[in-house]
Enzyme design. Sequence first.
Site, mmCIF file in Angstrom:
data_model
loop_
_atom_site.group_PDB
_atom_site.id
_atom_site.type_symbol
_atom_site.label_atom_id
_atom_site.label_comp_id
_atom_site.label_asym_id
_atom_site.label_seq_id
_atom_site.Cartn_x
_atom_site.Cartn_y
_atom_site.Cartn_z
ATOM 1 N N ARG A 261 31.136 -63.559 -20.776
ATOM 2 C CA ARG A 261 32.058 -63.146 -19.706
ATOM 3 C C ARG A 261 33.471 -63.650 -20.012
ATOM 4 N NH1 ARG A 261 27.157 -63.757 -16.181
ATOM 5 N NH2 ARG A 261 27.454 -66.000 -16.312
ATOM 6 N N ASP B 269 24.956 -51.334 -9.927
ATOM 7 C CA ASP B 269 23.701 -52.086 -9.902
ATOM 8 C C ASP B 269 22.795 -51.445 -8.857
ATOM 9 O OD1 ASP B 269 22.995 -55.116 -11.102
ATOM 10 O OD2 ASP B 269 21.760 -54.515 -9.393
ATOM 11 N N SER B 270 21.488 -51.690 -8.979
ATOM 12 C CA SER B 270 20.544 -51.127 -8.003
ATOM 13 C C SER B 270 20.211 -52.139 -6.913
ATOM 14 C CB SER B 270 19.275 -50.663 -8.724
ATOM 15 O OG SER B 270 18.755 -51.711 -9.498
ATOM 16 N N ASP C 124 24.586 -54.468 -19.589
ATOM 17 C CA ASP C 124 23.762 -55.691 -19.622
ATOM 18 C C ASP C 124 22.463 -55.449 -18.849
ATOM 19 O OD1 ASP C 124 22.913 -58.284 -19.982
ATOM 20 O OD2 ASP C 124 24.155 -59.115 -18.380
ATOM 21 N N CYS D 241 18.294 -58.250 -23.580
ATOM 22 C CA CYS D 241 17.678 -59.570 -23.375
ATOM 23 C C CYS D 241 16.171 -59.479 -23.587
ATOM 24 C CB CYS D 241 18.027 -60.127 -22.000
ATOM 25 S SG CYS D 241 17.467 -59.109 -20.641
#
Length: 398
Positions: free
Chosen positions: A210, A251-252, A301, A341
Site C-alpha cells: 500500500r 468489494d462485495s 487483490d 494470495c
Amino acid sequence: MKVITLREGKERSLLRRHPWVFQGSVAKGGGDPGETVRVQSHDGKFLAWAAFSPSSQIRVRAWSFDEAERIDAAFFAGRVRAAVALRRRLGIDSNGVRLIHGEADGLPGLIVDQYDDVLSAQFLSAGTERWKDAIADALVAETGCPYLYERSDSGVRGLEGLPPVTGWLRHPDGPHRATAVTIHENGWKLTLDVAEGHKTGYYLDQRDNRGLFARLVRQLDCRSVLNCYSYTGGFSVAALAGGASEVISVDSSAPALARANAHVTLNGYEASAHVALDADVNGTLRRFIQEGKRFDAIVLDPPKFAPSAAHADRASRAYKDINRLAFKLLNPGGLLLTFSCSGGIGAELFHKIVAGAAMDAAIDGYLLQRLEATADHPTTLTFPEGEYLKGLAIVRKA
Ligand code: SAH
C-alpha cells in the site's frame, strides 16, 4: 508419552525440518487431539516432538526437532518471545503488526496480530487449541498488551475437528474494552474491529505494498484509480495519499465499504473523491469496459482463488480473466498492481498467468517490481508453503 512411528522413508521431510506429517506417512500410533507425541522413524529414531491431530490430513505438526526440549508453558513463552523480538528488530513503523505467523515462528496453526493495545489471535490447529491458555498467558506477558481477542472462526478449524470460537480470551478487570481499534500505517489512520473484520480484523500483509502504491501513484501521476477487492479501502487511501482525484473501491462486503468511505474523510480527503461500489469485481470490470471507462491505476487483490495446488487450474483461469479485463481498462502508461494470495499458485505460475492475460488483451507492460508480503509475515527456508502472497507492479507500455 505417546509415540507415532512413520513408514519407512517417510522421515525425510521431518529430517529437513519441514513441520508437517500427512496421514499416509504414519505407520502406527495415535493420541488425543493436540496431545504432544514423540514422532520417530520406522526404526525408532527420534524425529520431533509434535502435536497430534486425529481428524486432519496433516496428522502431525512438529513443535520441536530437539529431543532434549520439553513442550510445556515455558516452551511456548520462548517461541512467543522470539517471534515478538524479531518484529521489534524489524522496526515496523505501524502499531498494526503480525506477531506470530504460524509455522514460520515455530508455532504451526497460530496466527496473532497486534492492533494497538489489542491482540487478535486465531488458534487453527488441535495443538494450538490444547495449549491455548499457556499461549494466551505468554502473549500477554511478552507483549504487554492486556487485551487478547480470539478469532478462531476460520473454516480450516473444521478440518481439525474444532468448532468456531470467538470472544475475549484475556481482558483485565474493569469496563469492557471496545473491539474497535484505530491503527496507523504509512502515515494514515485506519480503523478496524477485531470482532467483525475479516480474519483477525485487517490485512497487514499488504502494508508495504500500500505504501509503494501511494508512491507510484504520485510518481506516475495517476489520477483515476480503480481498487478491486478493496476491503476497507487501504489501497484507496494510498491512492488519495498519492494524489489521485477519483478513486473507486469495489468489494462485495457492504460493511467493509462503509469503512472504506469513512477512511477517506478520516484521513482528510474529500468524500467526493471516492466511490464505493458494492458489487462483484468480474462483472464490474466487464461493465466498465462496455462503458468505455479507463483508469490510470488499478489494484487487483482478490481473495484466495486456490487454497491448494488441487484448485490451481480453475484458479488460474479466474486470475487470468480478471487480469485480462484489468489490462483492457488501463490507460497507456497506467499502473497495475496485481496479487494472488493462493498458496496453490506459485510466483512463477502467477507471472505466466498475468503475462498470458496481457497477451490476450493485446498489450505489453514493464514489470516494475515483484511484490510479496511484509516482513512481519516471514517465510522460512524449511517451509516453502508459507510463501503465499505474490504480486506484480506493472506499467502498461504507452
Ligand atoms: N486489498 C485489501 C484486502 C482484500 S481481501 C486490503 O488492502 O485491505 C479480499 C476482498 O475481496 C474481501 O474484502 C472480500 O470481501 C472481497 N471479495 C471477495 N470476492 C469478491 C467478489 N467476487 N467481488 C468483489 N469483492 C470480493
